[in-house]
Write a protein that holds these residues in place. Structure first.
Motif, PDB file in Angstrom:
ATOM      1  N   HIS A  90       0.910  -1.304   0.015  1.00 16.05           N
ATOM      2  CA  HIS A  90       0.418   0.060   0.121  1.00 16.05           C
ATOM      3  C   HIS A  90       1.274   1.107   0.373  1.00 16.05           C
ATOM      4  CE1 HIS A  90      -3.852  -2.240   1.083  1.00 16.05           C
ATOM      5  NE2 HIS A  90      -2.773  -2.701   1.540  1.00 16.05           N
ATOM      6  N   ILE A 124      -4.242   0.078  -1.803  1.00 16.09           N
ATOM      7  CA  ILE A 124      -3.033  -0.678  -2.688  1.00 16.09           C
ATOM      8  C   ILE A 124      -2.871  -0.884  -3.927  1.00 16.09           C
ATOM      9  CG2 ILE A 124      -3.276  -3.546  -3.149  1.00 16.09           C
ATOM     10  CD1 ILE A 124      -5.929  -3.340  -2.573  1.00 16.09           C
ATOM     11  N   VAL A 177       0.522  -5.539   3.699  1.00 18.19           N
ATOM     12  CA  VAL A 177      -0.502  -5.542   4.476  1.00 18.19           C
ATOM     13  C   VAL A 177      -0.881  -7.133   4.467  1.00 18.19           C
ATOM     14  CG1 VAL A 177      -2.809  -4.674   5.531  1.00 18.19           C
ATOM     15  CG2 VAL A 177      -0.761  -3.325   4.633  1.00 18.19           C
ATOM     16  N   HIS A 179      -3.907  -9.845   5.038  1.00 21.15           N
ATOM     17  CA  HIS A 179      -5.251  -9.544   5.411  1.00 21.15           C
ATOM     18  C   HIS A 179      -6.179 -10.925   5.599  1.00 21.15           C
ATOM     19  CE1 HIS A 179      -5.461  -5.144   3.645  1.00 21.15           C
ATOM     20  NE2 HIS A 179      -5.138  -5.750   2.778  1.00 21.15           N
TER      21      HIS A 179
END
Ligand SMILES: [Cu+2]
Length: 220
Positions: A90, A124, A177, A179
């Motif tokens: 990101h 993103i 990141v 998830h």
């Protein structure tokens, strides 16, 4: 005739030997020139993972930027087993370029959603898929993300991105990141855990909420 042939053969062999030496030297110098150029131009960025949403994930994330190429080396453990984990780099020009904290939980539901995280890490920019497209378009391409078979993600891939994103990562502003959070501890993503995802209502929020984060800091 015979002598001539021998001469030719010897000459040929010599030529071959010369070519081999020249080849070796050429390769050698090309390699050292190449590596010294890349050592000067490549920027290594790295970060330790911070667990989000009580995931307990630990690990490290590395991104080496060389022009528009970004070589990723990710190791994460204590990841929810057997489920796909969307993972991205990101970056946001107006983001804080940080991992989100409790103060980013705007509705005080004790949960950081992807949207809650956006002011910290931005949108993103690169999707760290296992194959195919790696652009932001593949952000939720669940069939192409690692599945953490033993609760681990080991990911190595070189991707190409835009100049602007490559430069942002090289400045130390990229944030990795991963998830996928199992809030209700039943070993899978389901709608009972935290309802629908704000990104795609066909997916449970458990599949898209951030589970760990690492700011990719420039290494010296
Ligand atoms: Cu992400």
């Amino acid at each position: 005739m015979k002598l001539n042939r021998t001469k030719t053969a010897v000459g040929g062999a010599l030529l071959l030997a010369t070519a081999a030496v020249a080849g070796t030297m050429a390769t050698g110098s090309a390699v050292s020139a190449g590596s010294s150029v890349s050592a000067a131009d490549a920027v290594e960025t790295k970060g330790r993972m911070t667990a989000l949403n009580n995931s307990n994930i630990a690990g490290s994330s590395e991104a080496v930027v060389n022009g528009r190429r970004v070589t990723l080396d990710i190791d994460a453990r204590k990841v929810l087993k057997g489920m796909p984990h969307a993972q991205h780099i990101h970056f946001g020009a107006t983001a804080r370029n940080e991992c989100p904290s409790a103060s980013d939980d705007k509705n005080n539901d004790f949960r950081l959603t992807t949207t809650d995280g956006a002011p910290a890490y931005g949108p993103i920019r690169i999707s760290l898929t296992t194959k195919g497209d790696t652009s932001a378009k593949s952000g939720l391409a669940v069939t192409r993300f690692p599945t953490a078979d033993n609760g681990k993600i080991t990911y190595n891939r070189q991707v190409k991105t835009s100049k602007a994103v490559a430069r942002a990562i090289a400045r130390g502003e990229g944030v990795y990141v991963v998830h996928g959070v199992d809030y209700n501890g039943n070993g899978k993503y389901d709608f009972e855990g935290a309802g629908k995802s704000e990104l795609d209502p066909s997916l449970p929020a458990e599949a898209t909420d951030p589970a760990a984060c690492a700011v990719l800091k420039v290494q010296n």
